[in-house]
Motif scaffolding. Structure first.
Motif, short mmCIF file in Angstrom:
data_model
loop_
_atom_site.label_atom_id
_atom_site.label_comp_id
_atom_site.label_asym_id
_atom_site.label_seq_id
_atom_site.Cartn_x
_atom_site.Cartn_y
_atom_site.Cartn_z
N LEU A 283 0.71 -1.23 -0.11
CA LEU A 283 -0.04 -0.05 0.03
C LEU A 283 0.82 1.24 0.06
CD1 LEU A 283 -2.84 -1.02 2.80
CD2 LEU A 283 -3.20 -0.57 -0.01
N ILE A 284 1.98 1.23 0.71
CA ILE A 284 2.87 2.38 0.77
C ILE A 284 3.57 2.55 -0.45
CG2 ILE A 284 5.10 3.47 1.97
CD1 ILE A 284 4.12 1.56 4.58
N VAL A 285 4.07 1.61 -1.08
CA VAL A 285 4.80 1.75 -2.32
C VAL A 285 3.84 2.14 -3.48
CG1 VAL A 285 6.04 0.52 -4.15
CG2 VAL A 285 6.68 -0.01 -1.66
N ARG A 286 2.62 1.41 -3.57
CA ARG A 286 1.86 1.96 -4.49
C ARG A 286 1.32 3.53 -4.42
NH1 ARG A 286 -3.35 -0.65 -4.58
NH2 ARG A 286 -3.00 -2.02 -3.06
N GLY A 287 1.33 3.81 -2.93
CA GLY A 287 0.92 5.19 -2.86
C GLY A 287 2.17 6.03 -3.05
N GLY A 288 3.14 5.75 -3.71
CA GLY A 288 4.43 6.45 -4.07
C GLY A 288 4.91 7.06 -2.63
N ARG A 289 5.12 6.52 -1.59
CA ARG A 289 5.61 7.10 -0.30
C ARG A 289 7.19 6.33 -0.18
NH1 ARG A 289 2.47 10.17 -2.06
NH2 ARG A 289 0.68 10.98 -0.98
N GLY A 290 8.19 7.40 0.49
CA GLY A 290 9.40 6.57 1.00
C GLY A 290 8.92 5.75 1.99
N VAL A 291 9.72 4.88 2.28
CA VAL A 291 9.50 3.69 3.27
C VAL A 291 10.86 3.21 3.88
CG1 VAL A 291 9.23 1.75 1.83
CG2 VAL A 291 8.16 1.71 3.83
N ILE A 292 10.68 3.02 5.19
CA ILE A 292 11.76 2.35 6.03
C ILE A 292 11.06 1.39 7.01
CG2 ILE A 292 13.31 2.93 7.78
CD1 ILE A 292 13.45 5.88 6.84
N THR A 392 9.29 14.25 -9.46
CA THR A 392 9.55 13.94 -7.84
C THR A 392 8.56 13.40 -7.29
OG1 THR A 392 9.82 16.11 -7.18
CG2 THR A 392 11.75 15.36 -8.35
N LYS A 393 8.82 12.98 -5.97
CA LYS A 393 7.81 12.76 -4.99
C LYS A 393 6.62 11.97 -5.46
CE LYS A 393 9.27 16.22 -1.79
NZ LYS A 393 8.89 17.37 -0.82
N PRO A 394 6.81 10.46 -5.98
CA PRO A 394 8.06 9.62 -6.11
C PRO A 394 8.75 10.09 -7.54
CG PRO A 394 6.13 8.37 -6.74
CD PRO A 394 5.61 9.67 -6.17
N PRO A 395 10.04 9.83 -7.72
CA PRO A 395 10.65 10.18 -8.80
C PRO A 395 10.08 9.27 -10.12
CG PRO A 395 12.33 9.95 -7.05
CD PRO A 395 10.97 9.38 -6.66
N ALA A 396 9.96 9.94 -11.16
CA ALA A 396 9.38 9.37 -12.29
C ALA A 396 10.39 9.67 -13.50
CB ALA A 396 7.91 9.50 -12.48
N PHE A 397 10.41 8.73 -14.38
CA PHE A 397 11.12 8.89 -15.76
C PHE A 397 10.45 8.38 -16.65
CE2 PHE A 397 13.71 7.88 -11.84
CZ PHE A 397 14.62 9.03 -11.70
N ALA A 398 10.77 9.09 -18.17
CA ALA A 398 10.12 8.63 -19.21
C ALA A 398 11.38 8.22 -20.11
CB ALA A 398 9.20 9.86 -19.71
N ALA A 399 11.35 7.10 -20.84
CA ALA A 399 12.16 6.55 -21.73
C ALA A 399 11.43 6.52 -23.01
CB ALA A 399 12.78 5.21 -21.02
N PHE A 400 11.98 7.02 -24.01
CA PHE A 400 11.34 7.15 -25.39
C PHE A 400 11.90 6.00 -26.13
CE2 PHE A 400 10.65 10.94 -23.17
CZ PHE A 400 9.15 11.49 -23.64
N LEU A 430 10.24 3.92 -7.50
CA LEU A 430 10.59 4.67 -8.73
C LEU A 430 9.47 4.30 -9.75
CD1 LEU A 430 14.31 4.10 -8.82
CD2 LEU A 430 13.21 5.90 -8.01
N ARG A 431 9.22 5.23 -10.44
CA ARG A 431 8.29 5.14 -11.76
C ARG A 431 8.94 5.15 -13.01
NH1 ARG A 431 5.65 3.86 -7.57
NH2 ARG A 431 3.81 4.69 -6.79
#
Length: 447
Positions: A283-292, A392-400, A430-431
């Motif tokens: 649930l935390i990861v799918r919510g895009g939150r940092g986790v420890i 950011t928050k969470p970091p997301a990257f697009a690859a073409f 990361l997305r």
């Protein structure tokens, strides 16, 4: 996150509508009144806006039956918390006395109600919709949840009720506290951890599971840095969530994830990581939150100098694709490594907002593809031309890519794992999105 509650009398199609809006089958749907006795809840994206949807049991507000009275109490809790009520009625059956009772019930408790007339399956039912204006609500939408008719209009109407999502971070240079949610199963020491930081009993601590029923925000300073701690109710397996109060507290814990930036998953070190801990983590990861992951009660674990290393390896194996998440052993009772947790919080929070320059990102992508090229599609190899960070928050990257549909999940996992090996980002989801390259004047065929 805005909260939308779906209410109505039994067997009008509330759960079918809930599943349709969530776009997956979450609620059990049967053509039998009273199937949904408790609340189901799920996060959904409605025209670009994230909301929490709550599906409630059939409402009979003035029934003297003990069970229906309990259900009404749960619905009333949902109504009192909701930002918008979807009042669902049945076009086939028309306006019934129970619909009028529910309308009266809602007018006394909520200012924003949208009347959804369900089972309008075709033109022959459309004339029946006008009868529902007698319930006294201005906004009425005809839909067929089963046949997906009118759902697009309903989604637009829901989205229009809520303001644009606000940016999580403040202005540049503005001093803000880091929002930290403390999550986990009941009785893992969440409130004890908060009290250990505060140095005083600001949150009631009890060995009885489930003491904390609501999310409680507490401002605290650790080594000169400001944090907002969100202590939450313990999250049990759904089958063990029995009372309405406890079920509602689970929803509040889920909302706490949405409000947080970094989540601390409290795990009982004696019992170890359970399946339920992994579900909370998901649930935390799918919510895009940092986790420890915090292994609490480490002071009472039977251990030697190698115990933590062995435990961490076992947890990494259990986490699978989430094995990058940092793990710390601690004791809220003795204070052991409690402040060290916040060193990890700072690192994870920093990485949540971290940006990688496009040049570094593309150097990384070239090296990763040299080591393991993308898979073949037919007789040609899919190619990734360039990549850029999009948020950011969470970091997301697009690859073409020449053919983004041809990049399988296992290659995406390879790139994400290599990315973490190169840049870090431990504890940060990361997305990575693959998009079709579009360049004017060029042939879009594969190389």
């Amino acid at each position: 996150m805005s909260l939308v509650a779906i209410v109505g009398r039994p067997n009008v199609g509330k759960s079918t509508l809930f599943n349709r809006l969530v776009r997956r089958k979450v609620a059990i749907v049967e053509d039998v009144p009273g199937v949904t006795r408790d609340r189901n809840y799920a996060t959904a994206e409605i025209d670009g806006k994230r909301v929490t949807l709550v599906d409630t049991g059939g409402l009979e507000p003035y029934s003297e039956d003990a069970l229906t009275g309990s259900m009404a109490s749960q619905v009333e809790q949902a109504v009192s918390e909701a930002d918008l009520i979807l009042f669902v009625a049945d076009a086939h059956e028309g306006v019934l006395p129970l619909d009028r009772e529910i309308a009266e019930f809602l007018r006394k408790r909520s200012s924003d109600v949208l009347l959804v007339v369900n089972k309008v399956d075709g033109p022959k039912h459309e004339d029946m919709v006008t009868d529902f204006y007698a319930l006294g609500f201005q906004a009425i939408l005809p839909v067929s949840a089963e046949h997906n008719l009118g759902i697009s209009d309903l989604r637009s109407e829901i989205a229009d009720r809520f303001p644009e999502a606000e940016e999580v971070t403040g202005e540049e240079g503005e001093e803000e506290s880091v929002r930290v949610a403390v999550l986990g199963r009941p009785n893992t020491g969440k409130s004890s951890f908060v009290n250990a930081i505060l140095g005083a009993e600001r949150v009631i601590v009890s060995p009885i599971a489930g003491t904390t029923r609501d999310a409680i925000d507490t401002q605290v300073e650790v080594k000169g840095k400001a944090y907002t701690l969100i202590d939450t109710a313990g999250i049990r397996r759904k089958s063990r969530v029995e009372t309405g109060v406890e079920r509602w507290s689970v929803l509040k814990a889920l909302k706490a994830i949405d409000r947080a930036e970094v989540c601390l998953l409290m795990v009982d070190a004696v019992e170890g990581v359970s399946d339920q801990d992994l579900k909370i983590l998901d649930l935390i990861v799918r919510g895009g939150r940092g986790v420890i992951i915090c292994l609490n009660k480490w002071d009472i674990v039977d251990k030697d100098h190698m115990t933590f290393d062995h435990t961490r390896k076992e947890i990494a194996h259990m986490l699978g694709p989430h094995r990058h998440i940092p793990v710390i052993s601690m004791s809220a009772l003795t204070g052991m490594r409690v402040e060290k947790v916040f060193e990890l919080v700072d690192k994870v929070h920093e990485d949540l907002g971290r940006r990688i320059t496009t040049s570094k990102l593309n150097d990384f992508m070239e090296a990763a593809m040299r080591e393991l090229p993308p898979p073949m599609v037919g007789k040609k190899r899919t190619r990734i031309y360039y990549a850029t960070q999009v948020s950011t928050k969470p970091p997301a990257f697009a690859a073409f890519s020449s053919y983004p549909e041809g990049i399988p999940k296992h290659y995406e996992r390879y790139l994400v794992n290599k990315f973490r090996d190169t840049f870090g980002f431990e504890g940060v989801p990361l997305r990575m999105y693959f998009r079709k390259r579009k360049r004017s004047g060029e042939n879009e065929g594969e190389d």
